[in-house]
Design a protein around this motif. Structure first.
Motif, PDB file in Angstrom:
ATOM      1  N   LEU A 145       0.847  -1.170   0.075  1.00 42.17           N
ATOM      2  CA  LEU A 145      -0.009   0.017  -0.071  1.00 42.17           C
ATOM      3  C   LEU A 145       0.854   1.316  -0.003  1.00 42.17           C
ATOM      4  CD1 LEU A 145      -3.054  -0.882   2.468  1.00 42.17           C
ATOM      5  CD2 LEU A 145      -2.781  -0.314  -0.195  1.00 42.17           C
ATOM      6  N   PRO A 146       1.828   1.657   0.769  1.00 40.14           N
ATOM      7  CA  PRO A 146       2.703   2.626   0.726  1.00 40.14           C
ATOM      8  C   PRO A 146       3.241   2.847  -0.403  1.00 40.14           C
ATOM      9  CG  PRO A 146       3.336   1.213   2.675  1.00 40.14           C
ATOM     10  CD  PRO A 146       2.301   0.642   1.976  1.00 40.14           C
ATOM     11  N   PHE A 147       3.621   1.769  -1.367  1.00 44.63           N
ATOM     12  CA  PHE A 147       4.130   1.850  -3.017  1.00 44.63           C
ATOM     13  C   PHE A 147       3.078   2.247  -3.520  1.00 44.63           C
ATOM     14  CE2 PHE A 147       6.717  -0.777   0.224  1.00 44.63           C
ATOM     15  CZ  PHE A 147       7.974  -0.266  -0.177  1.00 44.63           C
ATOM     16  N   LEU A 148       1.854   1.912  -3.324  1.00 42.28           N
ATOM     17  CA  LEU A 148       0.909   2.254  -4.166  1.00 42.28           C
ATOM     18  C   LEU A 148       0.258   3.674  -4.170  1.00 42.28           C
ATOM     19  CD1 LEU A 148      -1.873  -0.454  -4.131  1.00 42.28           C
ATOM     20  CD2 LEU A 148      -0.630   0.366  -6.237  1.00 42.28           C
ATOM     21  N   ALA A 149       0.743   4.228  -3.092  1.00 40.12           N
ATOM     22  CA  ALA A 149       0.636   5.595  -2.617  1.00 40.12           C
ATOM     23  C   ALA A 149       1.720   6.494  -3.421  1.00 40.12           C
ATOM     24  CB  ALA A 149       0.586   5.897  -1.070  1.00 40.12           C
ATOM     25  N   ILE A 150       3.088   6.110  -3.370  1.00 43.61           N
ATOM     26  CA  ILE A 150       4.165   6.512  -4.293  1.00 43.61           C
ATOM     27  C   ILE A 150       3.595   6.647  -5.602  1.00 43.61           C
ATOM     28  CG2 ILE A 150       6.774   6.234  -4.876  1.00 43.61           C
ATOM     29  CD1 ILE A 150       7.079   4.877  -2.244  1.00 43.61           C
ATOM     30  N   GLY A 151       3.187   5.600  -6.040  1.00 43.44           N
ATOM     31  CA  GLY A 151       2.691   5.348  -7.563  1.00 43.44           C
ATOM     32  C   GLY A 151       1.624   6.533  -7.731  1.00 43.44           C
ATOM     33  N   SER A 152       0.613   6.643  -6.721  1.00 42.65           N
ATOM     34  CA  SER A 152      -0.238   7.860  -7.094  1.00 42.65           C
ATOM     35  C   SER A 152       0.571   9.157  -6.894  1.00 42.65           C
ATOM     36  CB  SER A 152      -1.397   7.745  -6.230  1.00 42.65           C
ATOM     37  OG  SER A 152      -1.287   8.212  -4.891  1.00 42.65           O
ATOM     38  N   LEU A 153       1.676   9.497  -6.148  1.00 43.98           N
ATOM     39  CA  LEU A 153       2.166  10.460  -5.967  1.00 43.98           C
ATOM     40  C   LEU A 153       3.067  10.861  -7.470  1.00 43.98           C
ATOM     41  CD1 LEU A 153       2.608  12.604  -3.950  1.00 43.98           C
ATOM     42  CD2 LEU A 153       4.683  11.190  -3.276  1.00 43.98           C
ATOM     43  N   VAL A 154       3.652   9.499  -7.986  1.00 40.63           N
ATOM     44  CA  VAL A 154       4.242   9.835  -9.272  1.00 40.63           C
ATOM     45  C   VAL A 154       3.055  10.280 -10.268  1.00 40.63           C
ATOM     46  CG1 VAL A 154       4.932   8.394 -11.261  1.00 40.63           C
ATOM     47  CG2 VAL A 154       5.655   7.918  -8.880  1.00 40.63           C
ATOM     48  N   GLY A 155       1.833   9.606 -10.241  1.00 44.72           N
ATOM     49  CA  GLY A 155       0.634   9.869 -11.006  1.00 44.72           C
ATOM     50  C   GLY A 155       0.492  11.489 -11.017  1.00 44.72           C
ATOM     51  N   THR A 156       0.703  12.249 -10.010  1.00 46.34           N
ATOM     52  CA  THR A 156       0.707  13.730 -10.319  1.00 46.34           C
ATOM     53  C   THR A 156       1.430  14.364 -11.162  1.00 46.34           C
ATOM     54  OG1 THR A 156       1.627  14.086  -8.229  1.00 46.34           O
ATOM     55  CG2 THR A 156      -0.415  13.647  -7.768  1.00 46.34           C
ATOM     56  N   MET A 157       2.449  13.622 -11.659  1.00 46.46           N
ATOM     57  CA  MET A 157       3.452  14.534 -12.328  1.00 46.46           C
ATOM     58  C   MET A 157       2.779  15.066 -13.715  1.00 46.46           C
ATOM     59  SD  MET A 157       6.880  12.283 -11.596  1.00 46.46           S
ATOM     60  CE  MET A 157       7.413  11.896  -9.893  1.00 46.46           C
ATOM     61  N   LYS A 158       3.295  16.009 -14.301  1.00 54.06           N
ATOM     62  CA  LYS A 158       2.851  16.465 -15.674  1.00 54.06           C
ATOM     63  C   LYS A 158       3.305  15.719 -16.614  1.00 54.06           C
ATOM     64  CE  LYS A 158       0.532  20.241 -14.481  1.00 54.06           C
ATOM     65  NZ  LYS A 158       1.361  21.130 -13.187  1.00 54.06           N
ATOM     66  N   ARG A 159       4.379  15.273 -16.783  1.00 52.67           N
ATOM     67  CA  ARG A 159       4.897  14.774 -18.162  1.00 52.67           C
ATOM     68  C   ARG A 159       5.162  13.270 -17.932  1.00 52.67           C
ATOM     69  NH1 ARG A 159       8.026  17.200 -21.970  1.00 52.67           N
ATOM     70  NH2 ARG A 159       9.503  15.862 -21.423  1.00 52.67           N
ATOM     71  N   VAL A 160       4.783  12.579 -18.935  1.00 49.13           N
ATOM     72  CA  VAL A 160       4.840  11.041 -18.988  1.00 49.13           C
ATOM     73  C   VAL A 160       6.601  10.845 -18.675  1.00 49.13           C
ATOM     74  CG1 VAL A 160       4.640   8.863 -19.991  1.00 49.13           C
ATOM     75  CG2 VAL A 160       3.010  10.583 -20.283  1.00 49.13           C
ATOM     76  N   ASP A 161       7.494  11.470 -19.489  1.00 51.27           N
ATOM     77  CA  ASP A 161       8.778  10.999 -19.639  1.00 51.27           C
ATOM     78  C   ASP A 161       9.334  11.228 -17.929  1.00 51.27           C
ATOM     79  OD1 ASP A 161       8.478  10.774 -22.263  1.00 51.27           O
ATOM     80  OD2 ASP A 161       9.311  12.733 -22.583  1.00 51.27           O
ATOM     81  N   THR A 162       9.044  12.448 -17.419  1.00 48.48           N
ATOM     82  CA  THR A 162       9.369  12.575 -16.058  1.00 48.48           C
ATOM     83  C   THR A 162       8.894  11.448 -15.076  1.00 48.48           C
ATOM     84  OG1 THR A 162       8.633  14.778 -16.714  1.00 48.48           O
ATOM     85  CG2 THR A 162       9.725  14.695 -14.415  1.00 48.48           C
ATOM     86  N   ALA A 163       7.764  11.086 -15.270  1.00 46.98           N
ATOM     87  CA  ALA A 163       7.274  10.016 -14.461  1.00 46.98           C
ATOM     88  C   ALA A 163       7.952   8.728 -14.728  1.00 46.98           C
ATOM     89  CB  ALA A 163       5.731   9.708 -14.697  1.00 46.98           C
ATOM     90  N   ILE A 164       8.259   8.332 -15.951  1.00 47.53           N
ATOM     91  CA  ILE A 164       9.041   7.254 -15.947  1.00 47.53           C
ATOM     92  C   ILE A 164      10.340   7.246 -15.685  1.00 47.53           C
ATOM     93  CG2 ILE A 164       9.922   5.814 -17.921  1.00 47.53           C
ATOM     94  CD1 ILE A 164       7.617   6.230 -19.661  1.00 47.53           C
ATOM     95  N   GLY A 165      10.944   8.345 -15.884  1.00 52.24           N
ATOM     96  CA  GLY A 165      12.357   8.447 -15.368  1.00 52.24           C
ATOM     97  C   GLY A 165      12.465   8.443 -13.846  1.00 52.24           C
ATOM     98  N   ILE A 166      11.874   9.110 -13.185  1.00 46.96           N
ATOM     99  CA  ILE A 166      11.817   9.345 -11.845  1.00 46.96           C
ATOM    100  C   ILE A 166      11.261   7.940 -11.090  1.00 46.96           C
ATOM    101  CG2 ILE A 166      10.758  10.618  -9.817  1.00 46.96           C
ATOM    102  CD1 ILE A 166      11.080  12.975 -11.291  1.00 46.96           C
ATOM    103  N   SER A 167      10.421   7.410 -11.595  1.00 48.00           N
ATOM    104  CA  SER A 167       9.927   6.296 -11.135  1.00 48.00           C
ATOM    105  C   SER A 167      10.954   5.000 -11.057  1.00 48.00           C
ATOM    106  CB  SER A 167       8.304   5.805 -11.105  1.00 48.00           C
ATOM    107  OG  SER A 167       8.588   5.482 -12.887  1.00 48.00           O
TER     108      SER A 167
END
Lengths: 245, 300
Positions: A145-167
């Motif tokens: 669950l905490p990691f799903l929450a990190i996922g939803s935090l990643v989900g607030t990013m604006k750009r797909v590339d940034t999200a892929i890189g950071i995650s």
């Protein structure tokens, strides 16, 4: 309710059809598992315990990865393409949309756990009691669950590339510091101390304790709950701010 | 009459720019309304506020007398936004079935295929593999899936070829005949003229005209009767008539500018003028449009 079930089913189908999921969450952990338990001779006192220990490591590694990446990146994609916006004019509520994603993701996790556990039984003949199998599987599901929450935090990013890189970076860092690839004892002392405060180690440790016939430590639970709360509040806060247009 | 859409003093500011400025109108059941205007006139912003996707800076929108974000409203509307994006890695059939489960009285798959012209092989394709035109068809199907009473289309025919466009408007007419209320935005003047029974004209965020297409044309376009004659014709004869505003000769043709072309013709025939090649020209909406925009500019 029927809507949520339908929606979850579709979300599940989508994850399973995603080649990245199949590679990162199923193929990679299984290959790693074989490499580190069969090919390299890791020096351990007890080979059987090591086979079970590393099976847990890889399952945790897999579920952590799809929690952080699959859902997060998908959320960013759907928002940047305007799909999330379109969903707002349909009768499906934000809550239903979101819970279906979570639910679908959980079913996928069950699937990952079953596949990787099966690989453990087939390749190394890992033997645990039914109770230990079920308990460790439930731990992995719940403690994700905490990691799903990190996922939803990643989900607030604006750009797909940034999200892929950071995650990706986040995922690999967590995996290494959590002792999922190699036991934490091989890390320098400083790193070990830091790891004690990061969530991945505690995620893994719960499962490692279970296969050794013990219960997860209280510390594991407390730290994971702490991270869950922090990440959830943070992602809800950001989401709310983004909504005000 | 039942008022289905109620827009009251709607204003939207982005930073300091007013994208929509004090727009008010209401739409009755069964109307086909075109929201017409050049790019950047505030059509999409207005539509987004009507749908509850954007919060107005001032004013409010009511659909069926309720906030557009209410579930009861969403069950009764169908929407096609600009640039249809679709959930990926699922097949067209799956996404349509999924959407059918959102609504209390969805249309059948067969009906949707008939209305949108979706083809069998398209149903089994994944959404990310569709061409732009196919995506639009799926978007159209998703808008119709819940058998909605009120339909919104934001620039629906952009990117459609002629066949697709024709099928789209045929379906719209069929839906209108069933008493559905239809609102679409466009910058194709001809479309607004051909399809709608009411045009709301936007310019720089404001509603500058709101009437049936013919009325807009009649009020704002010049009409004329022109003909060729070998005899010299007394301009005064026409000018003394109340319905004639101007008479001039250009390229061998005599032009009579009027707001009643029939009366001019009658004058020609009763006076038994020796003329040939009579042409009656009515201004098209294009003219009305640029005229409207020009007059508006002069005023401001």
């Amino acid at each position: 309710m029927k809507i949520v079930i339908n929606q979850s089913r579709i979300e599940m189908i989508r994850v399973l059809r995603n080649p990245y999921y199949l590679f990162w969450s199923l193929a990679m952990p299984i290959v790693f598992y074989i490499v580190f338990t069969k090919i390299f001779d890791v020096e351990t006192a007890d080979k059987e315990v090591w086979a079970a220990h590393y099976l847990m490591s890889m399952t945790v590694f897999s579920v952590m990865g799809s929690s952080i990446m699959t859902m997060g990146i998908r959320l960013v994609e759907e928002r940047s393409q305007g799909w999330t916006r379109y969903m707002r004019v349909t009768p499906l509520s934000d809550f239903q949309y979101f819970s279906a994603k979570m639910f679908g993701q959980t079913v996928v996790h069950v699937c990952s756990i079953v596949v990787i556990f099966t690989a453990g039984i087939l390749f190394n003949g890992v033997r645990l009691s039914i109770f230990e199998w079920l308990f460790s599987a439930s731990w992995i599901l719940l403690a994700s669950l905490p990691f799903l929450a990190i996922g939803s935090l990643v989900g607030t990013m604006k750009r797909v590339d940034t999200a892929i890189g950071i995650s990706n970076v986040l995922y690999l860092l967590l995996a290494v510091t959590g002792g999922l690839w190699m036991p934490i004892d091989v890390l320098p002392k400083v790193m070990q101390n830091i790891s004690m405060w990061l969530p991945a180690y505690h995620f893994g440790n719960g499962a490692w304790e279970i296969v050794r016939g013990q219960l997860p430590e209280l510390q594991n639970i407390l730290i994971l709950v702490g991270y869950l709360v922090v990440f959830m509040v943070l992602s809800m806060y950001i989401r709310r701010k983004q909504d005000v247009v | 009459m039942e008022s289905i859409v109620e827009i009251k003093k709607l204003t939207k500011k982005f930073k300091k720019e007013k994208a929509v400025d004090n727009a008010s109108f209401s739409i009755q059941k069964g109307e086909i309304v075109a929201i017409l205007g050049p790019n950047g006139a505030g059509k999409t912003t207005t539509m987004s506020m009507m749908l509850g996707l954007l919060h107005p800076t001032e004013g409010e929108t009511l659909l069926f007398g309720m906030d557009p974000r209410e579930r009861a409203v969403r069950e009764k509307i169908g929407v096609m936004l600009q640039e249809v994006s679709l959930m990926d890695t699922i097949k067209v059939r799956e996404i349509i079935q999924l959407f059918r489960s959102y609504y209390p009285n969805p249309l059948s798959m067969e009906e949707l295929i008939r209305l949108t012209g979706l083809k069998k092989e398209e149903l089994n394709k994944r959404t990310e593999k569709l061409s732009g035109g196919q995506k639009r068809r799926v978007g159209f199907a998703l808008a119709l899936v819940g058998n909605p009473d009120l339909l919104f289309f934001d620039e629906p025919t952009v990117g459609m070829d002629i066949t697709a466009r024709k099928l789209f408007w045929d379906t719209i007419n069929e839906l209108a005949a069933k008493g559905k209320t239809i609102i679409f935005s466009t910058h194709y003047l001809q479309e607004a003229d051909d399809i709608s029974d009411r045009i709301i004209l936007f310019h720089e965020g404001r509603v500058i005209a709101d009437a049936e297409p013919d009325l807009i044309k009649k009020q704002l376009t010049k009409q004329s009767v022109s003909f060729i004659t070998e005899h010299s014709i007394s301009e005064k004869m026409f000018l003394q008539e109340a319905f004639v505003t101007d008479v001039f000769k250009k390229d061998e043709r005599v032009h009579v500018i009027t707001d009643d072309t029939d009366a001019v013709l009658q004058t020609i025939f009763t006076s038994n003028l020796d003329v040939s090649d009579i042409r009656v020209e009515k201004g098209r909406l294009d003219d009305a449009f640029s005229q409207l925009v020009d007059t508006e500019k002069d005023v401001s």
